[in-house]
Each structure stands twice: as C-alpha cells, then as structure tokens.
Design an enzyme around this catalytic site. Structure first.
Site, PDB file in Angstrom:
ATOM      1  NE  ARG A   1     -42.144  24.782  -6.288  1.00 21.98           N
ATOM      2  CZ  ARG A   1     -42.454  24.176  -7.430  1.00 21.98           C
ATOM      3  NH1 ARG A   1     -42.207  24.745  -8.580  1.00 21.98           N
ATOM      4  NH2 ARG A   1     -42.987  22.986  -7.424  1.00 21.98           N
TER       5      ARG A   1
ATOM      6  CD  GLU B   1     -43.925  17.457 -17.585  1.00 18.16           C
ATOM      7  OE1 GLU B   1     -43.390  18.301 -16.834  1.00 18.16           O
ATOM      8  OE2 GLU B   1     -43.301  16.522 -18.104  1.00 18.16           O
TER       9      GLU B   1
ATOM     10  CE  LYS C   1     -46.681  17.768 -11.817  1.00 21.18           C
ATOM     11  NZ  LYS C   1     -47.119  18.242 -13.130  1.00 21.18           N
TER      12      LYS C   1
HETATM   13  P1  ATP Z   1     -43.962  19.291  -9.864  1.00 20.18           P
HETATM   14  O1  ATP Z   1     -42.559  19.598  -9.489  1.00 20.18           O
HETATM   15  O2  ATP Z   1     -44.825  18.961  -8.715  1.00 20.18           O
HETATM   16  O3  ATP Z   1     -44.100  18.309 -10.966  1.00 20.18           O
HETATM   17  P2  ATP Z   1     -44.276  21.301 -11.793  1.00 20.18           P
HETATM   18  O4  ATP Z   1     -43.952  22.731 -11.602  1.00 20.18           O
HETATM   19  O5  ATP Z   1     -43.368  20.509 -12.645  1.00 20.18           O
HETATM   20  O6  ATP Z   1     -44.512  20.675 -10.383  1.00 20.18           O
HETATM   21  P3  ATP Z   1     -46.373  21.614 -13.673  1.00 20.18           P
HETATM   22  O7  ATP Z   1     -47.354  20.601 -14.074  1.00 20.18           O
HETATM   23  O8  ATP Z   1     -45.333  21.992 -14.658  1.00 20.18           O
HETATM   24  O9  ATP Z   1     -45.733  21.114 -12.338  1.00 20.18           O
HETATM   25  O10 ATP Z   1     -47.089  22.910 -13.117  1.00 20.18           O
HETATM   26  C1  ATP Z   1     -48.238  23.489 -13.651  1.00 20.18           C
HETATM   27  C2  ATP Z   1     -48.382  24.871 -13.100  1.00 20.18           C
HETATM   28  O11 ATP Z   1     -48.486  24.831 -11.680  1.00 20.18           O
HETATM   29  C3  ATP Z   1     -47.163  25.715 -13.418  1.00 20.18           C
HETATM   30  O12 ATP Z   1     -47.593  26.963 -13.879  1.00 20.18           O
HETATM   31  C4  ATP Z   1     -46.438  25.816 -12.126  1.00 20.18           C
HETATM   32  O13 ATP Z   1     -45.775  27.023 -12.045  1.00 20.18           O
HETATM   33  C5  ATP Z   1     -47.555  25.688 -11.080  1.00 20.18           C
HETATM   34  N1  ATP Z   1     -47.056  25.098  -9.842  1.00 20.18           N
HETATM   35  C6  ATP Z   1     -46.423  23.922  -9.686  1.00 20.18           C
HETATM   36  N2  ATP Z   1     -46.061  23.721  -8.409  1.00 20.18           N
HETATM   37  C7  ATP Z   1     -46.486  24.810  -7.716  1.00 20.18           C
HETATM   38  C8  ATP Z   1     -46.413  25.228  -6.338  1.00 20.18           C
HETATM   39  N3  ATP Z   1     -45.835  24.464  -5.416  1.00 20.18           N
HETATM   40  N4  ATP Z   1     -46.958  26.405  -6.014  1.00 20.18           N
HETATM   41  C9  ATP Z   1     -47.567  27.173  -6.934  1.00 20.18           C
HETATM   42  N5  ATP Z   1     -47.658  26.852  -8.234  1.00 20.18           N
HETATM   43  C10 ATP Z   1     -47.133  25.692  -8.634  1.00 20.18           C
HETATM   44 MG    MG Z   2     -43.023  20.876 -14.702  1.00 16.95          MG
END
Ligand code: ATP
Ligand code: MG
Length: 562
Positions: A262, A37, A272
């Site tokens: 994760r 995202e 983020k």
């Molecule tokens: P954040 O909470 O940091 O915003 P998010 O999961 O909302 O993380 P996204 O942009 O939706 O971030 O994630 C993109 C991809 O990265 C998704 O497939 C998610 O599963 C993966 N991802 C995000 N954080 C992690 C992590 N800590 N370890 C492994 N994969 C991750």
């Molecule tokens: Mg997300």
C-alpha cells in the site's frame, strides 16, 4: 478519456498477467475491479489502487468493475458511495455499466454458506467473542476446537436458518468455516463467516440480520463478477489461503489474488477511520479540506487528475511496504501546472508603493506573458499606475546581508514594467512601515534599461487602483512529523497534528485579469506558487487555495542523490 500509455513501465503484476495471457489461463481475458468499502472518502492511496486496476484493464484491453464492498451495515452511508463514484470518474476512469454492490450478492453468499454447512465445512458456534479469542491460540500456540464444532449438519442448518430469521441476539452465535484450529495461519483457524447484527443496511434495509465477513464475501464477489486478477494490498497476503479455500470448497470460478504494497506518504495519515476522527474532531473543515490527502481534498486544493495519475505511475507497485516522500507528489503537480497554469501577478501581503514622478491619473497597459513554457498561451495587458502594491517582504529598510530586493536608495525591476528606486519610507505612529515612496525611470519601460544598467531583483506587483481583493489560504503538512506513528507513549496521531497547517491571508491583491475566475481555475502567482480558486469565493472577493509552492524540494533531493 486518455489513450492507453503504452510506454508505461512494467511491474510484477503485469508480468503475472502477461504470463496468464500466454498460457490462456483465463481465455485471454483481463478483468480487474476496484472494491472500496463505502465508509469514508477515498484517499491518495486508493488513487494508487484505482490507477493500477483501471490502468491494467486499459493496457490489456480488459475491463475493470467498480464494486462497493458494502457488507458492513453500520459504517456505510450513501454519501460515501456518491463521493467514491465522483472521485473515480474525476481520476479519468470509466466503469461503464459495471457498478456493483456486494450487498446485491447477499442472497448468493447465504446460499454458499448453506452449501458449506451441507458439506460439513461450516458450523454454528455459540462461543462468545472473548471465548473465541481464547480458543483461537496465538502465533506460537495452536488453537483449541470449539465445543460446537461437531454439531450435525441438520442442527447447523436449522440454527443458521434461525440466525437469519432473527431468533438470536447480536453476537450470540456465529457461523464458522471448519478448517484447521492448529493451522500455522491464524486466518485458517475456523474463521467466522457470518455474524448476527440487527442493523439497518443502506441498501437492503432490515432484510438481513446476519452479515457475511469480508474474507467470505470478497472472494465470492470476485468469482461472481468473473474477475481474473484480484489485486489487493499486502495485508491480505495471509488471507489468500482462505480466499482459495472458500472458492475450492464451493467449487466456484477462481480468480487469482495478487498483493502489492500500500502507499504510505510522509507527513500524512492514510486511513478513512482516522480521517473520520479529523473531520468529527474539527481538526479540519471537512472531508474535502484541502489539507486532507483525500482525493476530494487534493482536487479542491488544485491537484489535477493527470498529476495524480502520473504520481501513481511513478511510485510503481512493489511487494514491500515503504513510505513515499510527499515532496514527490508535490513535484508531480508542479510539473503539470508548470505546463498548463497561466502566470499572473498577485500580492499576498501588500505594501503600498507610490511612484512620486509618475503622473497622478495616468494608467498604462503593459504586456505580460501568460506562460513562458507555452508561447501559444499568448500575452495579456496588465495596468500600471502611480500607486502599486508589492510584497511586504520584498522591502527591507535596513537590508540584511544577502537581501537584494527593494531598500532605500536601491533600484529594482518591476516585472513587465519599469525600474523603480526607493527614495523614502513612510511610517505610522508605531513605527510600522505603511508606504514606500519611489521614483521610476521612464526609459526602462517593459523592464529593460537601454543603458545596460543592471538590477539584482525583479518584483511582482499589482496596480492599487485596478486590484481585485482576495483571500489566500496557505497550507502546510497535516502532520508535524514525517512518520504518523512517531508519537509519544500513549498518544496517537492527533498529538502531532500541525496546528499551523492553515494560514489565511485576507488582504491579498490580484491583477484585474482574474476578474472572471471560476472555482477550480488554476494559476501560478508569480514567485509565490500555484493557486486554485475555491468554491467559497464571493462575488467581490476571490478565495484561493495554495496548491503548492514553487520550491521543489523533490528536485533538490534528486540532484543531491546523483
Ligand atoms: P482505509 O484504511 O483507508 O479505510 P481500506 O483498505 O480499508 O483503507 P478499502 O475501501 O477497503 O479501504 O480499500 C479499497 C481498495 O483500495 C482495496 O483494494 C485496498 O487494497 C486499496 N487501498 C486502500 N488503501 C490503500 C493504500 N494506502 N495504497 C494502495 N491501495 C490502497
Ligand atoms: Mg477496508
């Protein structure tokens, strides 16, 4: 691009894919995607997901798409899209022409929603968010059906059309899937699939005032792109029935969702949303502050993409949440830089040393080895003269027990140069030592004594007359505690931020071979650590970020465990 690593260890995701290839579930195709995202900069957790998705595609001769999951108009910015592309590319992966935006599918999502309404599988609901929460029930109690659940298909089609046309205010109505309010899985209790939001979108502008929810948009996006294996993090496990429900009801091509744990890192936050608080609250100097676990922060700090890929490979993928010791990440970068970083001499906290018996205007060029790990990296010349700098803490006037470096009457080796012996100490009015006077032994040139005399320490040094000025930025963990959730009642992670996470040393001295250093160049400063030149460097003053110290706490932990 690097060649596929055929020795990469297996994991449960690869096992599933191998099985699917055997049964020809997807006609021998493997097609993954990385779907961030664009609401912030990517972090090391995303790097794990990028390496996994692009790595699997590469290993199985498949494809991996880059998809901006930009269904949420208020939080997304074009700046983030650019940073994401740069980070994925820097990590060494290539999506070729397959860069997609979920927002490109808005028309398709809308059609799918209409189809669900026509099938009697979706309805427009007028409950307020509060009421909806109330109706949803809890983990132990079933939910209650919305009074709007049994609207006719015609009424739903009309209302949904008017939602799209902008007839209603934000939050006044939603479109919901009609599934099962008593399901044991709360995600299946008539989840919202569209909401009204009069907000500008970074790509579609004000074309839409209704936006699809993640669960609805994500599975359809995967389906449109004919993804075979939709790999995501564990928190989506309970959403998988919904993912499957939408695709089944819509009779669409159906990828397989697979979840993995994760990455969490000790002493680090990994979100983020939390990074935004650090950046906007001034706790760090930006998204790419070298203390940040963002990919851009790690890059600026001096991490190599090889080290990060290697780290991702080592931690592997699992089905259960865990926290990885940040010492392992540091171990990976040390291991990589040990092989590739040239050694140089730099003095961070200079103490002046004058060699009394060395000729006043003389300069010698001494041979120094660029990397003992790699003879191909050759040697260089380092100038030596009468006035030098050594590290302040390499001298003690009254040596503590166990201190074997320079002190009055004691002899030490200057690396690649000579044995020197301290004969006197000069102090200012306040009693602070400002200079150490020494003599040298000309017979020990190169650092060896012909008579077999031993010294207990070898110091690094820089010739004062030839030295370059520099600033060094030393970093420590962002959080004081290992666990970001280890905070007092009513406090959040900001209460355990390490206020000493940045130390700036402004009077550093470097050997002159660093004169042509460019931003991003990496060195090992002998005995001090690995350093990377920062883009803030000035013409007359280089600025270095300390990537990592030389002390490998991970290797120590491993040894102990053996
Ligand atoms: P954040 O909470 O940091 O915003 P998010 O999961 O909302 O993380 P996204 O942009 O939706 O971030 O994630 C993109 C991809 O990265 C998704 O497939 C998610 O599963 C993966 N991802 C995000 N954080 C992690 C992590 N800590 N370890 C492994 N994969 C991750
Ligand atoms: Mg997300």
């Amino acid at each position: 691009m690097t060649t596929p690593d055929l020795t990469a260890p297996s994991n449960f995701i690869k096992t599933i894919i191998e099985e699917d290839l055997k049964t020809k579930k997807y006609d021998n195709r493997v097609h993954t995607r990385f779907p961030p995202e664009p609401n912030g900069y990517l972090h090391i957790g995303h790097a794990k997901s990028i390496c996994l998705n692009f790595g699997i595609a590469k290993e199985f001769n498949g494809l991996c798409n880059l998809r901006m999951d930009d269904t949420n108009p208020t939080k997304e910015e074009a700046e983030y899209v650019e940073s994401i592309k740069a980070d994925v590319r820097w990590l060494g992966f290539d999506w070729q022409e397959r860069m997609y935006y979920a927002s490109d599918y808005f028309g398709r999502f809308y059609e799918c929603a209409v189809e669900l309404i026509k099938k009697g599988r979706a309805y427009v609901c007028d409950l307020t968010p509060d009421e909806m929460r109330h109706y949803r029930g809890t983990l132990t109690e079933p939910g209650k059906e919305s009074p709007f659940r049994n609207r006719s298909v015609e009424e739903n089609l009309d209302l949904f059309e008017r939602m799209r046309a902008g007839d209603f205010s934000d939050g006044s109505r939603t479109l919901r899937a009609k599934i099962d309010m008593s399901s044991g899985n709360i995600n299946m209790r008539d989840p919202v699939i569209y909401r009204i939001l009069h907000a500008e979108h970074h790509r579609t502008g004000d074309k839409w005032c209704i936006y699809p929810m993640y669960d609805f948009a994500h599975c359809i996006s995967d389906s449109i792109e004919r993804i075979t294996h939709s790999i995501c993090t564990l928190e989506f496990e309970d959403h998988r029935p919904l993912y499957d429900w939408f695709l089944n009801e819509l009779n669409l091509y159906h990828p397989q969702q697979i979840e993995f744990a994760r990455l969490n890192l000790s002493h680090t936050i990994m979100s983020k949303r939390k990074f935004i608080q650090l950046v906007e609250g001034g706790y760090v100097l930006g998204w790419d502050d070298p203390r940040m676990p963002t990919i851009s922060g790690l890059r600026r700090r001096g991490y190599t993409s090889e080290a990060i890929r290697n780290f991702a490979e080592r931690i592997g993928v699992a089905k259960r949440e865990s926290t990885v010791d940040i010492a392992l990440l540091e171990h990976c970068i040390r291991e990589d830089l040990n092989k590739r970083a040239p050694r140089v001499m730099a003095v961070l906290r200079p103490l002046k040393v004058t060699i009394d018996n060395y000729p006043e205007d003389n300069t010698e060029e001494l041979d120094a080895i660029n990397n003992p790990e790699d003879p191909d990296m050759g040697t260089r010349k380092v100038p030596f003269s009468r006035v030098l700098y050594i590290e302040e803490d390499d001298f003690q006037e009254e040596p503590q027990k166990g201190f074997f470096r320079l002190s009055p009457g004691r002899e030490v080796r200057l690396r690649y140069a000579y044995f020197i012996k301290c004969v006197n100490v000069v102090k200012d009015d306040s009693g602070k030592i400002t200079e150490v006077r020494c003599t040298y032994d000309p017979a020990t040139r190169g650092g060896d004594s012909p008579d077999g005399r031993k010294v207990k320490a070898t110091l690094h040094w820089v010739s004062a007359r030839h030295a370059l000025d520099a600033e060094a930025r030393l970093y420590d963990h962002l959080l004081l505690k290992e666990d970001a959730n280890d905070v007092a009642e009513g406090q959040d992670f900001k209460s355990i931020i390490n206020s000493g996470s940045l130390e700036i040393l402004t009077a550093c001295k470097l050997e002159p071979s660093l004169a042509n250093t460019k931003a991003g160049d990496r060195y090992q400063f002998e005995r001090l650590g690995y350093f990377c030149a920062d883009r803030d460097s000035l013409k007359d003053k280089l600025i270095f970020n300390r990537t990592v110290t030389l002390k490998d706490t991970w290797a120590k932990v491993q040894k102990k465990g053996q």
